[in-house]
Design an enzyme around this catalytic site. Structure first.
Site, mmCIF file in Angstrom:
data_model
loop_
_atom_site.group_PDB
_atom_site.id
_atom_site.type_symbol
_atom_site.label_atom_id
_atom_site.label_comp_id
_atom_site.label_asym_id
_atom_site.label_seq_id
_atom_site.Cartn_x
_atom_site.Cartn_y
_atom_site.Cartn_z
ATOM 1 N N ASN A 127 3.702 1.542 -1.232
ATOM 2 C CA ASN A 127 4.431 1.854 -2.364
ATOM 3 C C ASN A 127 3.714 2.062 -3.624
ATOM 4 O O ASN A 127 4.282 2.110 -4.668
ATOM 5 C CB ASN A 127 5.388 0.501 -2.585
ATOM 6 C CG ASN A 127 6.615 0.382 -1.433
ATOM 7 O OD1 ASN A 127 6.952 1.494 -0.909
ATOM 8 N ND2 ASN A 127 6.787 -0.806 -1.346
ATOM 9 N N ASP B 160 -16.692 -8.335 6.451
ATOM 10 C CA ASP B 160 -17.268 -9.130 7.596
ATOM 11 C C ASP B 160 -18.473 -9.573 7.390
ATOM 12 O O ASP B 160 -19.448 -8.854 7.866
ATOM 13 C CB ASP B 160 -17.033 -8.571 8.988
ATOM 14 C CG ASP B 160 -17.100 -9.324 10.199
ATOM 15 O OD1 ASP B 160 -16.875 -10.438 9.978
ATOM 16 O OD2 ASP B 160 -17.432 -8.839 11.445
ATOM 17 N N GLU B 161 -18.739 -10.884 6.825
ATOM 18 C CA GLU B 161 -20.165 -11.568 6.688
ATOM 19 C C GLU B 161 -20.336 -12.144 7.757
ATOM 20 O O GLU B 161 -20.003 -13.203 8.519
ATOM 21 C CB GLU B 161 -19.871 -12.474 5.606
ATOM 22 C CG GLU B 161 -19.388 -11.805 4.193
ATOM 23 C CD GLU B 161 -20.555 -11.020 3.654
ATOM 24 O OE1 GLU B 161 -21.731 -10.982 3.817
ATOM 25 O OE2 GLU B 161 -20.212 -10.228 2.678
ATOM 26 N N PRO C 201 -3.282 -5.866 -1.096
ATOM 27 C CA PRO C 201 -4.359 -6.278 -0.076
ATOM 28 C C PRO C 201 -5.589 -5.626 -0.648
ATOM 29 O O PRO C 201 -5.563 -4.772 -1.533
ATOM 30 C CB PRO C 201 -4.159 -5.723 1.120
ATOM 31 C CG PRO C 201 -3.093 -4.465 0.984
ATOM 32 C CD PRO C 201 -2.437 -4.906 -0.332
ATOM 33 N N HIS C 202 -6.764 -6.286 -0.262
ATOM 34 C CA HIS C 202 -7.989 -5.380 -0.855
ATOM 35 C C HIS C 202 -8.878 -5.596 0.405
ATOM 36 O O HIS C 202 -8.573 -6.251 1.623
ATOM 37 C CB HIS C 202 -8.751 -6.128 -2.015
ATOM 38 C CG HIS C 202 -8.851 -7.497 -1.987
ATOM 39 N ND1 HIS C 202 -8.332 -8.370 -2.868
ATOM 40 C CD2 HIS C 202 -9.629 -8.311 -1.172
ATOM 41 C CE1 HIS C 202 -8.697 -9.770 -2.835
ATOM 42 N NE2 HIS C 202 -9.716 -9.466 -1.847
ATOM 43 N N GLN C 203 -10.217 -5.021 0.386
ATOM 44 C CA GLN C 203 -10.908 -4.804 1.776
ATOM 45 C C GLN C 203 -11.550 -6.190 1.907
ATOM 46 O O GLN C 203 -11.810 -6.764 1.067
ATOM 47 C CB GLN C 203 -12.068 -3.817 1.303
ATOM 48 C CG GLN C 203 -12.979 -3.508 2.603
ATOM 49 C CD GLN C 203 -13.808 -2.226 2.206
ATOM 50 O OE1 GLN C 203 -13.698 -1.767 0.986
ATOM 51 N NE2 GLN C 203 -14.425 -1.779 3.243
ATOM 52 N N TYR C 204 -11.662 -6.466 3.213
ATOM 53 C CA TYR C 204 -12.391 -7.449 3.853
ATOM 54 C C TYR C 204 -13.726 -7.121 4.396
ATOM 55 O O TYR C 204 -13.792 -6.082 4.979
ATOM 56 C CB TYR C 204 -11.506 -7.832 4.714
ATOM 57 C CG TYR C 204 -12.077 -9.104 5.706
ATOM 58 C CD1 TYR C 204 -12.470 -10.670 5.024
ATOM 59 C CD2 TYR C 204 -12.767 -8.862 6.959
ATOM 60 C CE1 TYR C 204 -13.247 -11.317 5.673
ATOM 61 C CE2 TYR C 204 -13.368 -10.003 7.624
ATOM 62 C CZ TYR C 204 -13.623 -11.123 6.892
ATOM 63 O OH TYR C 204 -14.387 -12.284 7.756
ATOM 64 N N PHE D 66 -15.472 -17.680 3.678
ATOM 65 C CA PHE D 66 -14.136 -17.951 4.562
ATOM 66 C C PHE D 66 -14.586 -18.650 5.676
ATOM 67 O O PHE D 66 -15.991 -18.510 6.316
ATOM 68 C CB PHE D 66 -13.542 -16.525 5.133
ATOM 69 C CG PHE D 66 -12.704 -16.055 3.944
ATOM 70 C CD1 PHE D 66 -11.505 -16.538 3.652
ATOM 71 C CD2 PHE D 66 -13.015 -14.866 3.727
ATOM 72 C CE1 PHE D 66 -10.677 -15.823 2.787
ATOM 73 C CE2 PHE D 66 -12.348 -14.222 2.697
ATOM 74 C CZ PHE D 66 -11.119 -14.539 2.412
ATOM 75 N N VAL E 263 0.709 -1.178 0.142
ATOM 76 C CA VAL E 263 -0.112 0.064 0.081
ATOM 77 C C VAL E 263 0.830 1.303 0.087
ATOM 78 O O VAL E 263 0.684 2.314 -0.754
ATOM 79 C CB VAL E 263 -0.960 -0.017 1.153
ATOM 80 C CG1 VAL E 263 -1.772 1.184 1.347
ATOM 81 C CG2 VAL E 263 -1.651 -1.127 1.261
ATOM 82 N N GLU F 233 -7.585 -7.871 3.662
ATOM 83 C CA GLU F 233 -7.014 -9.107 3.677
ATOM 84 C C GLU F 233 -5.718 -9.023 2.712
ATOM 85 O O GLU F 233 -5.832 -8.473 1.754
ATOM 86 C CB GLU F 233 -8.260 -10.245 3.127
ATOM 87 C CG GLU F 233 -8.799 -9.906 1.772
ATOM 88 C CD GLU F 233 -9.733 -11.048 1.182
ATOM 89 O OE1 GLU F 233 -9.362 -11.674 0.643
ATOM 90 O OE2 GLU F 233 -10.795 -10.745 1.562
#
EC number: 4.6.1.20
Length: 114
Positions: A32, A45-46, A40-43, A110, A30, A62
């Site tokens: 750099n 919460d399910e 990474p990308h957004q997680y 997950f 991120v 994540e």
């Protein structure tokens, strides 16, 4: 919360160093602006996945959890991210959880690592 000494993600056992390396790799990518692998990308919460995040409120990100990391892939040299991820607080890098696609109820879902 503290990074655990180890975590078992569907039979893949990762050390504290593996987890820490993944978080640091994500933060470095991120910083750099180096994200050709889309991580990474957004997680998200399910609630249906019953994942316990031991950190503060979101946003969360994540990043692939691999041996001898950090994970890196590019357009010219694609590397599969594998099924395992570390979840961390996006802004602080605080550890939240380890999760895996292995054994999850849905293809892109997950389940919590132990």
């Amino acid at each position: 919360c503290d990074i655990p000494q180890s975590t078992n993600c569907g039979g893949n056992v990762y050390s504290n160093d593996d987890i820490n390396t993944a978080i640091q790799g994500a933060l470095d990518d991120v910083a750099n602006g180096d994200r050709p692998d889309n991580y990474p990308h957004q997680y998200y919460d399910e609630a249906s996945e019953d994942i316990t995040l031991c950190c503060g409120s979101g946003p969360w990100s994540e990043f692939p959890l691999v041996y001898n990391g950090p994970y890196y892939s590019s357009r010219d040299n694609y590397v599969s991210p594998g099924p395992d991820r570390v979840i961390y607080q996006t802004n602080t890098g605080e550890f939240c959880a380890t999760v895996t696609h292995t054994g999850a109820a849905s293809y892109d879902g997950f389940t919590q690592c132990s």
